[in-house]
Design an enzyme around this catalytic site. Sequence first.
Site, PDB file in Angstrom:
ATOM      1  CG  HIS A 221      -2.174   0.801   1.348  1.00  0.00           C
ATOM      2  ND1 HIS A 221      -2.314   1.703   0.109  1.00  0.00           N
ATOM      3  CD2 HIS A 221      -3.085   1.229   2.215  1.00  0.00           C
ATOM      4  CE1 HIS A 221      -3.580   2.306   0.606  1.00  0.00           C
ATOM      5  NE2 HIS A 221      -3.883   2.016   1.896  1.00  0.00           N
ATOM      6  CG  HIS A 260      -4.629   0.451  -8.220  1.00  0.00           C
ATOM      7  ND1 HIS A 260      -5.931   0.441  -7.953  1.00  0.00           N
ATOM      8  CD2 HIS A 260      -4.259   1.332  -7.602  1.00  0.00           C
ATOM      9  CE1 HIS A 260      -6.144   1.357  -6.950  1.00  0.00           C
ATOM     10  NE2 HIS A 260      -5.165   1.904  -6.594  1.00  0.00           N
ATOM     11  CG  ASP A 311       2.743   4.638  -3.694  1.00  0.00           C
ATOM     12  OD1 ASP A 311       2.690   5.908  -3.282  1.00  0.00           O
ATOM     13  OD2 ASP A 311       2.361   3.624  -3.219  1.00  0.00           O
TER      14      ASP A 311
HETATM   15  C1  LIG Z   1      -1.043   4.245  -3.245  1.00  0.00           C
HETATM   16  C2  LIG Z   1      -1.417   2.961  -3.184  1.00  0.00           C
HETATM   17  O1  LIG Z   1      -1.348   2.024  -2.285  1.00  0.00           O
HETATM   18  S1  LIG Z   1      -1.030   1.949  -4.707  1.00  0.00           S
HETATM   19  C3  LIG Z   1      -0.479   0.616  -4.607  1.00  0.00           C
HETATM   20  C4  LIG Z   1       0.944   0.465  -4.135  1.00  0.00           C
HETATM   21  N1  LIG Z   1       1.633  -0.704  -3.952  1.00  0.00           N
HETATM   22  C5  LIG Z   1       2.309  -1.381  -4.828  1.00  0.00           C
HETATM   23  O2  LIG Z   1       3.122  -0.553  -5.542  1.00  0.00           O
HETATM   24  C6  LIG Z   1       2.793  -2.644  -4.606  1.00  0.00           C
HETATM   25  C7  LIG Z   1       2.817  -3.561  -5.979  1.00  0.00           C
HETATM   26  N2  LIG Z   1       1.885  -3.762  -6.562  1.00  0.00           N
HETATM   27  C8  LIG Z   1       0.972  -5.114  -5.917  1.00  0.00           C
HETATM   28  O3  LIG Z   1       1.471  -5.758  -5.476  1.00  0.00           O
HETATM   29  C9  LIG Z   1      -0.207  -4.981  -6.473  1.00  0.00           C
HETATM   30  O4  LIG Z   1      -0.607  -4.651  -7.897  1.00  0.00           O
HETATM   31  C10 LIG Z   1      -1.477  -4.547  -5.904  1.00  0.00           C
HETATM   32  C11 LIG Z   1      -1.272  -4.847  -4.337  1.00  0.00           C
HETATM   33  C12 LIG Z   1      -1.290  -3.220  -5.875  1.00  0.00           C
HETATM   34  C13 LIG Z   1      -2.913  -5.081  -6.247  1.00  0.00           C
HETATM   35  O5  LIG Z   1      -2.770  -6.480  -6.086  1.00  0.00           O
HETATM   36  P1  LIG Z   1      -3.983  -7.376  -6.687  1.00  0.00           P
HETATM   37  O6  LIG Z   1      -5.349  -6.671  -6.775  1.00  0.00           O
HETATM   38  O7  LIG Z   1      -3.809  -8.654  -5.957  1.00  0.00           O
HETATM   39  O8  LIG Z   1      -3.270  -7.342  -8.382  1.00  0.00           O
HETATM   40  P2  LIG Z   1      -3.793  -8.223  -9.571  1.00  0.00           P
HETATM   41  O9  LIG Z   1      -4.906  -9.116  -9.166  1.00  0.00           O
HETATM   42  O10 LIG Z   1      -3.892  -7.108 -10.561  1.00  0.00           O
HETATM   43  O11 LIG Z   1      -2.524  -8.897 -10.028  1.00  0.00           O
HETATM   44  C14 LIG Z   1      -2.371  -9.608 -11.007  1.00  0.00           C
HETATM   45  C15 LIG Z   1      -1.198 -10.402 -11.309  1.00  0.00           C
HETATM   46  O12 LIG Z   1      -0.029  -9.361 -11.858  1.00  0.00           O
HETATM   47  C16 LIG Z   1       1.041  -9.572 -10.719  1.00  0.00           C
HETATM   48  N3  LIG Z   1       1.306  -8.187 -10.230  1.00  0.00           N
HETATM   49  C17 LIG Z   1       0.739  -6.991 -10.026  1.00  0.00           C
HETATM   50  N4  LIG Z   1       1.292  -6.362  -9.543  1.00  0.00           N
HETATM   51  C18 LIG Z   1       2.577  -6.494  -9.817  1.00  0.00           C
HETATM   52  C19 LIG Z   1       3.846  -5.870  -9.488  1.00  0.00           C
HETATM   53  N5  LIG Z   1       3.879  -4.672  -9.208  1.00  0.00           N
HETATM   54  N6  LIG Z   1       4.884  -6.620 -10.070  1.00  0.00           N
HETATM   55  C20 LIG Z   1       4.955  -7.706 -10.441  1.00  0.00           C
HETATM   56  N7  LIG Z   1       3.720  -8.374 -10.779  1.00  0.00           N
HETATM   57  C21 LIG Z   1       2.510  -7.945 -10.365  1.00  0.00           C
HETATM   58  C22 LIG Z   1       0.312 -10.203  -9.511  1.00  0.00           C
HETATM   59  O13 LIG Z   1       1.264 -11.151  -9.002  1.00  0.00           O
HETATM   60  C23 LIG Z   1      -0.788 -11.095 -10.148  1.00  0.00           C
HETATM   61  O14 LIG Z   1       0.113 -12.254 -10.782  1.00  0.00           O
HETATM   62  P3  LIG Z   1      -0.408 -13.829 -10.618  1.00  0.00           P
HETATM   63  O15 LIG Z   1      -1.792 -13.577 -11.441  1.00  0.00           O
HETATM   64  O16 LIG Z   1       0.398 -14.430 -11.189  1.00  0.00           O
HETATM   65  O17 LIG Z   1      -0.582 -14.092  -9.147  1.00  0.00           O
HETATM   66  O1  LIG Z   2      -6.921   2.128  -3.829  1.00  0.00           O
HETATM   67  C1  LIG Z   2      -6.069   1.310  -3.314  1.00  0.00           C
HETATM   68  O2  LIG Z   2      -6.234   0.144  -3.170  1.00  0.00           O
HETATM   69  C2  LIG Z   2      -4.620   1.840  -3.050  1.00  0.00           C
HETATM   70  C3  LIG Z   2      -4.503   3.206  -3.513  1.00  0.00           C
HETATM   71  O3  LIG Z   2      -4.174   3.671  -4.595  1.00  0.00           O
HETATM   72  C4  LIG Z   2      -4.535   4.262  -2.706  1.00  0.00           C
HETATM   73  O4  LIG Z   2      -4.926   4.191  -1.439  1.00  0.00           O
HETATM   74  O5  LIG Z   2      -4.326   5.597  -2.944  1.00  0.00           O
END
Ligand SMILES: CC(=O)SCCNC(=O)CCNC(=O)[C@H](O)C(C)(C)COP(=O)(O)OP(=O)(O)OC[C@H]1O[C@@H](n2cnc3c(N)ncnc32)[C@H](O)[C@@H]1OP(=O)(O)O
Ligand SMILES: O=C([O-])CC(=O)C(=O)O
Length: 375
Positions: A221, A260, A311
Site C-alpha cells: 500500500h 493496482h 507511488d
Molecule cells: C497508493 C497505493 O497504495 S497504490 C498500490 C501500491 N502498491 C504497490 O505498488 C505494490 C506492488 N503492486 C502490487 O503488489 C499489486 O499490484 C497490488 C497490491 C497493488 C494490487 O494487488 P492485486 O489486486 O492482487 O493485483 P492483481 O490482481 O492486479 O494482480 C494480477 C497479477 O499481476 C501480478 N502483479 C501485480 N502487480 C505486480 C507488480 N507490481 N509486480 C509484479 N507483478 C505484479 C500479480 O502477482 C498477479 O499475478 P498472478 O496472477 O500470477 O498471481
Molecule cells: O486504492 C487502493 O487500493 C490503493 C491506492 O491507490 C490508494 O489508497 O491511494
Amino acid sequence: MANQPLSGAGLRGQSAGETALCTVGKTGSGLTYRGFDIETLAEKATFEEVAYLLLKGALPNRAELDAYHAKLQSLRGLPEALKTVLEQIPKDAHPMDVMRTGTSMLGNLETEESFEQQEDATDRLLAVLPSIICYWYRFSHDGVRIETQTDDDSIGAHFLHLLRDERPSQLHADVMNVSLILYAEHEFNASTFTARVCASTLSDIHSCVTGAIGSLRGPLHGGANEAAMAMIENWSSPDEAEREMLGMLERKEKIMGFGHAIYRESDPRNAIIKQWSKRLADDVGDDVLYPVSVRCEEVMWREKKLFCNADFFHASAYHFMDIPTKLFTPIFVMSRVSGWAAHIFEQRAKNRIIRPSADYVGPEKSEWVPIEARE
Ligand SMILES: CC(=O)SCCNC(=O)CCNC(=O)[C@H](O)C(C)(C)COP(=O)(O)OP(=O)(O)OC[C@H]1O[C@@H](n2cnc3c(N)ncnc32)[C@H](O)[C@@H]1OP(=O)(O)O
Ligand SMILES: O=C([O-])CC(=O)C(=O)O
C-alpha cells in the site's frame, strides 16, 4: 441468510458499503473527489481546499478558505508531553511508527470525548502530523528541538520548512501541494477500510487513524513509494534498469509502484506526478533517475501490461526535493488523514458495525485430549 460467495480473494470486486466521497476507475478520467476530477483539483486547488471539500462536503468560498488556513496554521504546536514521547523514539525507528505513536499519544492528551469534536480533532491532526514527524526527525537526526509553529501558508510548505530549517522554493511548495491532493482520498483502499472498520465500533478518531497508519505502512500500500525509491536508486542507466527489471520479472518478484487493485489500464494520478517529477529533474539537472524511471514504466507495460500507480513517480519527485526516502510514506499520512477522517464521519453518520462472515475450512469435529495425554 446464506453467505454470498466471494468472487475472489482479498474481497476484490465486493461492494462493502456506500460512499459519497470518491469514485475510483468509474468515470472516463478515473478518479473523482465529491464529483471533481483529480486533474482539475491538482491544477486549480490547494490541498487545504481539497481537505475542506472532503471533510465539509462542499468547496469553501474565499472567506471560509482563509479562515480554514488560519485555523490549521494556529494548530501546529506540539504539547510538551508529546515532545517528550517523540524524544524517546530511537533514530533508527521507522517514521511510520513515529506517526502511529504520535497519533496515539495525541489521543491520550486531546481525547475525542464526543463525535461533536470530530471536525476539530481532524483539523488538529492535519495541522500537527507534519510537526510530529519533523520534530522527531530533527531531534533524533540533528540533535535539535525545533519550534513547530511556523507561519507558512500551506501544510506542504510547513513540512518542508521544518524538515530543512528554511522556507521552500515556490516550485517545491507547488509539488507538495499537488502531491498532497493526489494522495488525499481513494475510496475503500486498505487503510481507509481499516479506519472505517474501527469507526464502525463507535471508537474514537485517534484509534481509527492509528489503525489506518498501520495499514498504510505496508509495501503493498503506501510503503510502495519508499520501496520503489530503494529499487531505482540502485540503477545508474536506463539499460541497467531494464536488465535488472527483466531479471526481477523472471524471478516473479513484485515490483513496487506498479499495478493496482482497481485500475486496470492506468492510475490517473501517475500522469500528474510524472509531469512534476520531470520538472524537478530539469530543475536539479538530473539525467539518471528520471530516465531510469521512464524506462521502468516502459518495460513493465511492454512485458506485463502493468502501469505505474500513484507511488512510482512520487519516489523520484520526492528524491529531487531532497526528502529522505524514509519520510515518503509519512507524507502520504499527512494527506490521507483528510480522506480517512471524511470516511470516519460518513461511517458514523450511517453506522452498522462492520462484521463480515468467514468460510470455515477447519476440522469438522475435534476430540478433547487431557493435557497429560498429549504428545
Ligand atoms: C497508493 C497505493 O497504495 S497504490 C498500490 C501500491 N502498491 C504497490 O505498488 C505494490 C506492488 N503492486 C502490487 O503488489 C499489486 O499490484 C497490488 C497490491 C497493488 C494490487 O494487488 P492485486 O489486486 O492482487 O493485483 P492483481 O490482481 O492486479 O494482480 C494480477 C497479477 O499481476 C501480478 N502483479 C501485480 N502487480 C505486480 C507488480 N507490481 N509486480 C509484479 N507483478 C505484479 C500479480 O502477482 C498477479 O499475478 P498472478 O496472477 O500470477 O498471481
Ligand atoms: O486504492 C487502493 O487500493 C490503493 C491506492 O491507490 C490508494 O489508497 O491511494
